[in-house]
Design a protein around this motif. Sequence first.
Motif, PDB file in Angstrom:
ATOM      1  N   ALA A  21       0.839  -1.198   0.000  1.00 46.78           N
ATOM      2  CA  ALA A  21       0.000   0.000   0.000  1.00 46.78           C
ATOM      3  C   ALA A  21       0.873   1.247   0.000  1.00 46.78           C
ATOM      4  O   ALA A  21       2.037   1.228   0.384  1.00 46.78           O
ATOM      5  N   SER A  22       0.311   2.339  -0.414  1.00 49.98           N
ATOM      6  CA  SER A  22       1.046   3.596  -0.396  1.00 49.98           C
ATOM      7  C   SER A  22       1.127   4.122   1.026  1.00 49.98           C
ATOM      8  O   SER A  22       0.571   3.542   1.967  1.00 49.98           O
ATOM      9  N   GLU A  23       1.806   5.273   1.191  1.00 46.86           N
ATOM     10  CA  GLU A  23       1.899   5.885   2.520  1.00 46.86           C
ATOM     11  C   GLU A  23       0.526   6.202   3.083  1.00 46.86           C
ATOM     12  O   GLU A  23       0.334   6.235   4.299  1.00 46.86           O
ATOM     13  N   ALA A  24      -0.434   6.426   2.189  1.00 49.44           N
ATOM     14  CA  ALA A  24      -1.787   6.737   2.644  1.00 49.44           C
ATOM     15  C   ALA A  24      -2.459   5.545   3.293  1.00 49.44           C
ATOM     16  O   ALA A  24      -3.469   5.680   3.968  1.00 49.44           O
ATOM     17  N   GLY A  25      -1.893   4.338   3.105  1.00 50.01           N
ATOM     18  CA  GLY A  25      -2.447   3.149   3.718  1.00 50.01           C
ATOM     19  C   GLY A  25      -3.588   2.558   2.915  1.00 50.01           C
ATOM     20  O   GLY A  25      -3.866   2.958   1.781  1.00 50.01           O
ATOM     21  N   ILE A  26      -4.257   1.592   3.529  1.00 47.08           N
ATOM     22  CA  ILE A  26      -5.348   0.897   2.861  1.00 47.08           C
ATOM     23  C   ILE A  26      -6.432   0.615   3.898  1.00 47.08           C
ATOM     24  O   ILE A  26      -6.138   0.271   5.051  1.00 47.08           O
ATOM     25  N   SER A  27      -7.681   0.771   3.529  1.00 49.75           N
ATOM     26  CA  SER A  27      -8.779   0.584   4.478  1.00 49.75           C
ATOM     27  C   SER A  27      -9.180  -0.887   4.551  1.00 49.75           C
ATOM     28  O   SER A  27      -8.873  -1.691   3.661  1.00 49.75           O
ATOM     29  N   ARG A  28      -9.920  -1.222   5.593  1.00 53.30           N
ATOM     30  CA  ARG A  28     -10.403  -2.590   5.746  1.00 53.30           C
ATOM     31  C   ARG A  28     -11.348  -2.966   4.619  1.00 53.30           C
ATOM     32  O   ARG A  28     -11.340  -4.111   4.136  1.00 53.30           O
ATOM     33  N   ALA A  58      -3.246   4.505  10.180  1.00 56.77           N
ATOM     34  CA  ALA A  58      -2.529   5.577   9.488  1.00 56.77           C
ATOM     35  C   ALA A  58      -3.450   6.745   9.186  1.00 56.77           C
ATOM     36  O   ALA A  58      -3.319   7.402   8.159  1.00 56.77           O
ATOM     37  N   GLY A  59      -4.413   6.979  10.055  1.00 53.78           N
ATOM     38  CA  GLY A  59      -5.312   8.107   9.863  1.00 53.78           C
ATOM     39  C   GLY A  59      -6.632   7.681   9.262  1.00 53.78           C
ATOM     40  O   GLY A  59      -7.007   6.508   9.281  1.00 53.78           O
ATOM     41  N   HIS A  60      -7.342   8.650   8.714  1.00 49.88           N
ATOM     42  CA  HIS A  60      -8.663   8.401   8.145  1.00 49.88           C
ATOM     43  C   HIS A  60      -8.745   8.962   6.728  1.00 49.88           C
ATOM     44  O   HIS A  60      -8.038   9.906   6.373  1.00 49.88           O
ATOM     45  N   ARG A  61      -9.577   8.346   5.936  1.00 53.40           N
ATOM     46  CA  ARG A  61      -9.787   8.777   4.561  1.00 53.40           C
ATOM     47  C   ARG A  61     -11.180   9.366   4.443  1.00 53.40           C
ATOM     48  O   ARG A  61     -12.149   8.803   4.971  1.00 53.40           O
ATOM     49  N   LYS A  67     -19.337   7.455   7.727  1.00 52.65           N
ATOM     50  CA  LYS A  67     -18.188   7.909   8.494  1.00 52.65           C
ATOM     51  C   LYS A  67     -16.887   7.664   7.736  1.00 52.65           C
ATOM     52  O   LYS A  67     -16.796   6.757   6.903  1.00 52.65           O
ATOM     53  N   PRO A  68     -15.854   8.490   8.004  1.00 52.62           N
ATOM     54  CA  PRO A  68     -14.557   8.317   7.323  1.00 52.62           C
ATOM     55  C   PRO A  68     -13.978   6.934   7.604  1.00 52.62           C
ATOM     56  O   PRO A  68     -14.160   6.378   8.680  1.00 52.62           O
ATOM     57  N   ARG A  69     -13.288   6.399   6.614  1.00 52.33           N
ATOM     58  CA  ARG A  69     -12.686   5.071   6.758  1.00 52.33           C
ATOM     59  C   ARG A  69     -11.328   5.178   7.446  1.00 52.33           C
ATOM     60  O   ARG A  69     -10.500   6.027   7.095  1.00 52.33           O
ATOM     61  N   THR A  70     -11.098   4.292   8.389  1.00 52.48           N
ATOM     62  CA  THR A  70      -9.783   4.188   9.013  1.00 52.48           C
ATOM     63  C   THR A  70      -8.871   3.399   8.090  1.00 52.48           C
ATOM     64  O   THR A  70      -9.256   2.346   7.573  1.00 52.48           O
ATOM     65  N   VAL A  71      -7.668   3.906   7.846  1.00 50.03           N
ATOM     66  CA  VAL A  71      -6.720   3.203   6.985  1.00 50.03           C
ATOM     67  C   VAL A  71      -5.591   2.631   7.835  1.00 50.03           C
ATOM     68  O   VAL A  71      -5.236   3.162   8.889  1.00 50.03           O
ATOM     69  N   LEU A  72      -5.022   1.545   7.346  1.00 52.05           N
ATOM     70  CA  LEU A  72      -3.961   0.832   8.047  1.00 52.05           C
ATOM     71  C   LEU A  72      -2.715   0.780   7.183  1.00 52.05           C
ATOM     72  O   LEU A  72      -2.787   0.887   5.954  1.00 52.05           O
ATOM     73  N   ARG A  73      -1.584   0.586   7.802  1.00 55.66           N
ATOM     74  CA  ARG A  73      -0.342   0.370   7.065  1.00 55.66           C
ATOM     75  C   ARG A  73       0.537  -0.595   7.842  1.00 55.66           C
ATOM     76  O   ARG A  73       0.345  -0.833   9.038  1.00 55.66           O
ATOM     77  N   LEU A  74       1.516  -1.132   7.143  1.00 53.63           N
ATOM     78  CA  LEU A  74       2.509  -2.018   7.761  1.00 53.63           C
ATOM     79  C   LEU A  74       3.397  -1.223   8.702  1.00 53.63           C
ATOM     80  O   LEU A  74       3.671  -0.044   8.463  1.00 53.63           O
ATOM     81  N   VAL A  75       3.869  -1.876   9.760  1.00 51.40           N
ATOM     82  CA  VAL A  75       4.876  -1.282  10.638  1.00 51.40           C
ATOM     83  C   VAL A  75       6.226  -1.916  10.259  1.00 51.40           C
ATOM     84  O   VAL A  75       6.536  -3.023  10.691  1.00 51.40           O
ATOM     85  N   PRO A  76       7.019  -1.253   9.426  1.00 53.71           N
ATOM     86  CA  PRO A  76       8.261  -1.863   8.955  1.00 53.71           C
ATOM     87  C   PRO A  76       9.242  -2.209  10.073  1.00 53.71           C
ATOM     88  O   PRO A  76      10.019  -3.156   9.947  1.00 53.71           O
ATOM     89  N   THR A  77       9.214  -1.446  11.167  1.00 50.84           N
ATOM     90  CA  THR A  77      10.180  -1.672  12.244  1.00 50.84           C
ATOM     91  C   THR A  77       9.771  -2.797  13.185  1.00 50.84           C
ATOM     92  O   THR A  77      10.394  -2.989  14.219  1.00 50.84           O
ATOM     93  N   ALA A  78       8.729  -3.556  12.818  1.00 49.47           N
ATOM     94  CA  ALA A  78       8.317  -4.681  13.660  1.00 49.47           C
ATOM     95  C   ALA A  78       9.273  -5.860  13.552  1.00 49.47           C
ATOM     96  O   ALA A  78       9.204  -6.793  14.354  1.00 49.47           O
ATOM     97  N   GLY A  79      10.144  -5.860  12.600  1.00 50.69           N
ATOM     98  CA  GLY A  79      11.103  -6.944  12.431  1.00 50.69           C
ATOM     99  C   GLY A  79      12.154  -6.570  11.415  1.00 50.69           C
ATOM    100  O   GLY A  79      12.001  -5.612  10.645  1.00 50.69           O
ATOM    101  N   TYR A  80      13.231  -7.344  11.397  1.00 52.65           N
ATOM    102  CA  TYR A  80      14.363  -7.066  10.510  1.00 52.65           C
ATOM    103  C   TYR A  80      14.861  -8.363   9.878  1.00 52.65           C
ATOM    104  O   TYR A  80      14.570  -9.461  10.351  1.00 52.65           O
ATOM    105  N   ALA A  81      15.599  -8.214   8.803  1.00 54.01           N
ATOM    106  CA  ALA A  81      16.251  -9.348   8.151  1.00 54.01           C
ATOM    107  C   ALA A  81      17.657  -8.924   7.748  1.00 54.01           C
ATOM    108  O   ALA A  81      17.901  -7.758   7.441  1.00 54.01           O
ATOM    109  N   VAL A  82      18.565  -9.881   7.748  1.00 57.49           N
ATOM    110  CA  VAL A  82      19.944  -9.635   7.323  1.00 57.49           C
ATOM    111  C   VAL A  82      20.144 -10.244   5.940  1.00 57.49           C
ATOM    112  O   VAL A  82      19.734 -11.381   5.690  1.00 57.49           O
TER     113      VAL A  82
END
Length: 440
Positions: A21-28, A58-61, A67-82
Motif C-alpha cells: 500500500a502507499s503511505e496513505a495506507g489501505i482501508s479494511r 494511518a489516519g482516516h480517509r 463515516k470516514p474510513r480508518t486506513v492501516l499500514r505495515l509497521v516496517p520496524t516490527a522486524g528485521y532481516a539480514v
Amino acid sequence: MNVPALRSPNAVLVLDLLRTASEAGISRLELAERTGLTPQAVSKITARLRSEGLATEAGHRASTGGKPRTVLRLVPTAGYAVGVHLDRDELTTLLTDLAGAVVARRTRAVALGEGAEPVLAAVAEEVRALTAGFAASGTYASEATAGPRADHARDSTAGSHRYRVRNPAPGPRVDHVPESAPGPRVDPVPESAPGPRVDHVPESAPGPHVDPVPESAPGSLPAPVLGVGVAMPGPLDHRAGVPGRVTGFPEWDGHPVREELARRIGLPVVLDKDTNAAALGLAVRPAAPSSFAYVHLGTGLGAGLVLGGAPLRGDRTGAGELGHQTVQLDGPVCGCGGRGCLEVLCLAAVARGEEAEAARILGAGAANVVRLLDIDEVLLGGRLVLAAPEVFAGGVREVLAGLGLTAPVRVAGDRDAVAEGAAWLVLAPLFGGGSAPRAA
C-alpha cells in the motif's frame, strides 16, 4: 513479533497488501474487496496484526458517504532481516526492515579461495557487528525521503569495514503496487484452514560461542531479526543449503554452509545463488515485470530467472547458469571445465578494456535466454555493468534488436542488489511470495 500468527494464508495475503500500500495506507473495506474476504474476517485479521505490532492505523480517509474510513499500514520496524552477499572477493552485509528498506550496511574484503572456515567466520562476525552497531546507533528504520538513496557513512571499525546508517525521517515509505502487479496469488481460505508454517526461533536458540564483551557493548535491536539470507556464487543446492563446485573454488563443494552459519550466528539461515537472490529482490518491487532475466556481470556471469512473478531455480538450482553457456566451441578453457563459455569470453574482453565487445558477447547470451523463455524484459546488474551502464545496456539492446527481439533492456540492479535480494529470501515467505528456500 509473534511469527506464528502469520501461519494463516489470509493473514499473509492481508499483510502483503499492507506492504504494497502507499503511505496513505489501505482501508479494511479495500482489503476485503481485494482479497475476497468478508469484512468481518478482515477486521479479525487486522486486529491480530495490530496486536502483534505488524500493522497500525494511518489516519482516516474522507468518505463520500457515511463515516470516514480508518486506513492501516505495515509497521516496517516490527522486524528485521539480514542480507549477505558473499562474493568471490568481497563480503557485503546489510540489515533491512520488514518493507525491505536498508537501514545499515557493512562491507569488507574476503577471498573465497581461503576456504570455508575463515570466510564463514568472517560472515558471522560481520552479521553480529552489523546488528550490534545498528542497535547502538539509536537510529531506526525510515524511508520517507523520496529520490536516490543518500547514505551517510559512519566508520564504526577500522580497516576496510564500512558501516552506514540512514538518516532518520518521519515515517516509513512503502511504495504502492498496482493491483495488476505480478506476484504470487493466494486465494481466500477459511480462517480455520491450515496455512504455511513459519517457525519461530525461541530466544534460547543455540548460537555461536562469543567471547565476553565489555559492559559498554552495543545493546540489542528493538525488534527481532527474523533470519539471515546468504547469497553466493553457484552452482549450489538451495534446498540442502550446500554449494557445489563454485567455478575456481572447488574446495567449497559440499560444505554445509547453511547449517554452519546457523550454528555460528544463532539465527535461521537461507542459502541461495547470488543471481537468484537479486532476481527475487527485483521481483518484489513495484510494477516488476512478470517474467524477466536478471543478468549479473561482476566477478562472474550468471542470470536469475523470474517466470510468472516467481524465481525459477530448477530442482538442482541449475537454472540461470548463463555464464557457462558455450558460445564458441574452440574457445578458451573456462574454470568450469568447458570451452568458449560466455563468462570467460566476456570477462576476457573486459580485462582487455573492450567493454563494447563484452556487451556484444553478453547480448548474444541474453538473446538466447529471450528466445528460449520468451521473457518480457532483460535487466542488467553487477559491478562491471554498473561501471559502464550505458555501454552494456546499449550493446545488449543492439544485439537483441538486430535479431528482431523486442524485449526491453535496462540496468536495474544497484550495487547492493544481491545483498538486498538475500534479505528478501527471509522476508518473502512472510508476505506469501518468493518461493524462497527453507531456512536451517
